[in-house]
Design an enzyme around this catalytic site. Structure first.
Site, mmCIF file in Angstrom:
data_model
loop_
_atom_site.group_PDB
_atom_site.id
_atom_site.type_symbol
_atom_site.label_atom_id
_atom_site.label_comp_id
_atom_site.label_asym_id
_atom_site.label_seq_id
_atom_site.Cartn_x
_atom_site.Cartn_y
_atom_site.Cartn_z
ATOM 1 N N LYS A 191 0.838 -1.209 0.000
ATOM 2 C CA LYS A 191 0.000 0.000 0.000
ATOM 3 C C LYS A 191 0.871 1.257 0.000
ATOM 4 C CE LYS A 191 -1.807 1.474 4.038
ATOM 5 N NZ LYS A 191 -1.468 2.889 4.323
ATOM 6 N N ASN A 192 1.890 1.276 0.856
ATOM 7 C CA ASN A 192 2.674 2.498 1.009
ATOM 8 C C ASN A 192 3.638 2.746 -0.154
ATOM 9 O OD1 ASN A 192 1.310 3.000 3.315
ATOM 10 N ND2 ASN A 192 3.009 2.563 4.716
ATOM 11 N N ARG A 249 -3.749 10.992 5.233
ATOM 12 C CA ARG A 249 -2.585 11.852 5.302
ATOM 13 C C ARG A 249 -1.696 11.760 4.049
ATOM 14 N NH1 ARG A 249 1.112 14.181 8.757
ATOM 15 N NH2 ARG A 249 3.241 13.694 8.178
ATOM 16 N N CYS A 282 -4.358 11.880 13.410
ATOM 17 C CA CYS A 282 -4.713 10.476 13.442
ATOM 18 C C CYS A 282 -4.722 9.993 14.871
ATOM 19 C CB CYS A 282 -3.795 9.637 12.579
ATOM 20 S SG CYS A 282 -2.217 9.409 13.309
ATOM 21 N N ARG A 342 0.852 14.322 13.646
ATOM 22 C CA ARG A 342 1.722 13.984 12.514
ATOM 23 C C ARG A 342 1.831 15.233 11.638
ATOM 24 N NH1 ARG A 342 -0.402 8.325 10.224
ATOM 25 N NH2 ARG A 342 1.524 8.353 9.050
ATOM 26 N N PRO A 343 2.753 16.114 12.006
ATOM 27 C CA PRO A 343 2.832 17.399 11.305
ATOM 28 C C PRO A 343 3.372 17.271 9.880
ATOM 29 C CG PRO A 343 4.590 17.206 12.938
ATOM 30 C CD PRO A 343 3.747 15.975 13.055
ATOM 31 N N VAL A 344 3.273 18.379 9.116
ATOM 32 C CA VAL A 344 3.828 18.413 7.760
ATOM 33 C C VAL A 344 4.892 19.499 7.637
ATOM 34 C CG1 VAL A 344 1.861 17.388 6.546
ATOM 35 C CG2 VAL A 344 1.868 19.844 7.010
ATOM 36 N N ASP A 345 5.407 19.970 8.790
ATOM 37 C CA ASP A 345 6.376 21.069 8.769
ATOM 38 C C ASP A 345 7.614 20.746 7.933
ATOM 39 O OD1 ASP A 345 6.783 19.138 10.813
ATOM 40 O OD2 ASP A 345 8.287 20.415 11.747
ATOM 41 N N ASP A 355 5.205 0.606 11.865
ATOM 42 C CA ASP A 355 3.910 0.026 11.481
ATOM 43 C C ASP A 355 3.756 -1.415 11.973
ATOM 44 O OD1 ASP A 355 3.139 2.366 10.356
ATOM 45 O OD2 ASP A 355 3.463 1.764 8.279
ATOM 46 N N ARG A 397 -8.473 -0.530 5.708
ATOM 47 C CA ARG A 397 -7.636 0.450 4.989
ATOM 48 C C ARG A 397 -6.279 -0.142 4.621
ATOM 49 N NH1 ARG A 397 -6.767 5.675 8.239
ATOM 50 N NH2 ARG A 397 -5.329 5.917 6.514
HETATM 51 C C1 UD1 Z 1 4.803 6.820 6.349
HETATM 52 C C2 UD1 Z 1 3.881 5.623 6.237
HETATM 53 C C3 UD1 Z 1 3.390 5.208 7.609
HETATM 54 C C4 UD1 Z 1 4.566 4.971 8.536
HETATM 55 C C5 UD1 Z 1 5.506 6.162 8.538
HETATM 56 C C6 UD1 Z 1 6.780 5.904 9.314
HETATM 57 C C7 UD1 Z 1 2.869 5.952 4.086
HETATM 58 C C8 UD1 Z 1 1.633 6.254 3.329
HETATM 59 N N1 UD1 Z 1 2.753 5.987 5.406
HETATM 60 O O1 UD1 Z 1 4.051 7.886 6.917
HETATM 61 O O2 UD1 Z 1 2.620 4.020 7.456
HETATM 62 O O3 UD1 Z 1 4.089 4.763 9.850
HETATM 63 O O4 UD1 Z 1 5.893 6.482 7.195
HETATM 64 O O5 UD1 Z 1 7.442 4.795 8.804
HETATM 65 O O6 UD1 Z 1 3.887 5.646 3.516
HETATM 66 N N2 UD1 Z 1 7.317 14.263 10.851
HETATM 67 C C9 UD1 Z 1 7.381 15.579 11.247
HETATM 68 N N3 UD1 Z 1 7.130 16.552 10.314
HETATM 69 C C10 UD1 Z 1 6.836 16.263 9.020
HETATM 70 C C11 UD1 Z 1 6.767 14.905 8.616
HETATM 71 C C12 UD1 Z 1 7.019 13.924 9.559
HETATM 72 O O7 UD1 Z 1 7.647 15.878 12.410
HETATM 73 O O8 UD1 Z 1 6.634 17.180 8.224
HETATM 74 C C13 UD1 Z 1 7.577 13.204 11.847
HETATM 75 C C14 UD1 Z 1 6.362 12.318 12.061
HETATM 76 O O9 UD1 Z 1 5.499 12.865 13.026
HETATM 77 C C15 UD1 Z 1 7.011 11.034 12.516
HETATM 78 C C16 UD1 Z 1 8.309 10.997 11.703
HETATM 79 O O10 UD1 Z 1 8.559 12.336 11.296
HETATM 80 O O11 UD1 Z 1 7.337 11.104 13.868
HETATM 81 C C17 UD1 Z 1 8.284 10.113 10.463
HETATM 82 O O12 UD1 Z 1 7.130 10.383 9.725
HETATM 83 P P1 UD1 Z 1 7.054 10.117 8.164
HETATM 84 O O13 UD1 Z 1 8.181 9.217 7.764
HETATM 85 O O14 UD1 Z 1 6.929 11.408 7.455
HETATM 86 O O15 UD1 Z 1 5.690 9.309 8.034
HETATM 87 P P2 UD1 Z 1 4.615 9.373 6.872
HETATM 88 O O16 UD1 Z 1 5.283 9.605 5.578
HETATM 89 O O17 UD1 Z 1 3.489 10.230 7.273
#
Ligand code: UD1
Length: 424
Positions: free
Chosen positions: A23-24, A93, A117, A122-125, A305, A396
């Protein structure tokens, strides 16, 4: 609303299973199809709710798509809209990365902040900072990001921490144009490598995918093609843990053991017999496994995961195991539910002590995909009947869960997860 799943536990799972596509890996690849005017065909796409949700968003942006069994045809001759509205982005997300694709192809995009979630913020910064570092102008207002680029994204992005989605976001934004982008501290996950392979098939030049430093050279225009997605290491790992929790035996066909080192080594050290080939994994459980500690972290570490599923497994292993999640330190919504099945768990300063013992059936609830995987594992191991609510979350991420469990001899009742039911 999805019907609850009823599991009559205590039967060792035995048999053979073919691992579904990841899926990912599928999600960014679907978004990547927005980059080209040419048709793209993806073989063996998982029929999951998250995929349907993303397809709805892509269709809104101008993609025409058609299923042919499990093969998915995608074609985006024109992007008809550059806005990804809240109703569509908030469901998942992962859809936030359409911003990178819109920027690459149209020079602008407007995307809502993805929803939170169940297991913490889970920020996008990091996504936003990375795009800004490449020269993209981004404004946020009332939870919506509006992005515009004057020229082509160019330069170096240094991530404070590896982020899967952030790395994909930059790969998408950098895929078109005459410029070069380097990502330092890129995510190393196999899904990133698969995504890079897909983009390379379209014509993007990428070096260093799967290492901490990746360089992306854009192309003027991209082609199309046919691509097969890698098998799902998280689904495979969940089934291995379910089999180990019931002290059963399984042959997982189509698995890629090199993507699963962290889990396989834990299972071996616990006393289980694990034999691997290039595309299969065989597990024969020991009746008396040893407990072990887990620190979930970025790849190639133990995957976050699989942290809820491994916690459920450890709850069946006599002794004490310590579990921490260094990616999502508060990802413990499954703990209270496991306790209902009789597990003894103590969470202190973000370290979970799991005192393993025999579990017994109860009524429990899944709050997210992988927490749901944990519920299913614990229910399969527990003596007696367990009723699991919240199965729409599990649908999902786990395709045909009930049928696959039955294939392994599990006693499972309830309606199969159907997409139209799961979409709430
Ligand atoms: C992806 C996976 C999810 C998995 C995660 C970590 C997909 C669709 N989802 O999620 O199943 O649990 O990787 O392996 O592929 N973070 C920030 N700021 C940001 C982005 C991330 O602080 O802008 C933090 C997150 O809160 C988390 C860490 O960085 O603690 C890693 O997150 P990230 O690798 O970005 O996870 P996703 O891509 O959302």
């Amino acid at each position: 609303m999805q019907q609850p799943l009823i599991i009559q536990g205590g039967t060792p799972l035995r048999g053979e299973l073919r691992v579904n596509p990841a899926k990912n890996a599928a999600l960014p690849i679907l978004v990547g199809s927005l980059l080209t005017r040419e048709p793209v065909t993806l073989e063996e796409v998982p029929r999951l709710r998250d995929i349907e949700v993303l397809l709805e968003l892509l269709a809104h942006l101008g993609t025409r798509y058609a299923w042919e069994g499990r093969t998915l045809h995608l074609h985006t001759p024109e992007i008809t809209r550059t806005q990804a509205p809240y109703e569509l982005v908030s469901k998942m997300r992962a859809s936030f990365i359409v911003l990178g694709a819109l920027l690459a192809r149209e020079g602008e995009g407007e995307v809502s902040m993805p929803g939170g979630c169940a297991f913490g913020p889970r920020p996008v910064d990091l996504h936003i900072k990375a795009l800004r570092d490449l020269g993209v102008e981004i404004h946020e207002e009332s939870g919506t990001f509006t992005a515009r680029r004057a020229g082509w994204p160019e330069g170096e992005v240094v991530f404070d921490r590896p982020t899967v989605g952030g790395t994909e976001q930059v790969m998408l934004a950098a895929a078109l144009g005459p410029t070069e982008v380097t990502i330092v501290n890129a995510a190393l996950e196999p899904e990133i490598v698969d995504f890079a392979n897909f983009l390379q098939m379209l014509g993007v030049q990428i070096e260093g995918a799967g290492t901490a430093k990746m360089t992306i050279r854009g192309a003027d225009a991209l082609g199309g093609g046919r691509y097969r997605i890698i098998p799902d290491r998280i689904e495979a790992g969940t089934y291995l843990l379910a089999v180990a929790a019931t002290r059963g035996e399984v042959l997982l066909e189509g698995a890629r053991p090199e993507h699963m080192d962290a889990l396989l080594s834990k299972l071996k050290n616990a006393g289980h017999t694990v034999v691997t080939g290039t595309d299969w994994v065989r597990l024969k459980s020991t009746a008396n496994p040893e407990p072990f500690d887990v620190d979930a972290r970025e790849y190639p570490g133990f995957p976050t995961d699989l942290q809820p599923p491994v916690t459920a497994y450890l709850a069946t292993v006599p002794g004490v195991s310590l579990v921490r999640d260094l990616v999502y330190p508060d990802r413990f919504t499954h703990v209270g539910e496991l306790a209902r099945l009789g597990a003894e768990l103590h969470l202190k300063e973000r370290v979970l002590a799991v005192h393993g013992r025999g579990l017994t059936g109860a009524r429990i609830k899944a709050f997210d995909i992988r927490g749901g995987g944990a519920m299913v594992i614990a229910a399969l191991a527990a003596e007696g009947e367990t009723v699991i609510e919240g199965m729409q979350h599990v649908g999902r991420g786990y395709e045909d869960l009930e049928d696959r469990l039955r294939q392994l001899g599990a006693v499972v009742y309830g309606e199969p997860v159907r997409l139209e039911q799961a979409a709430d």
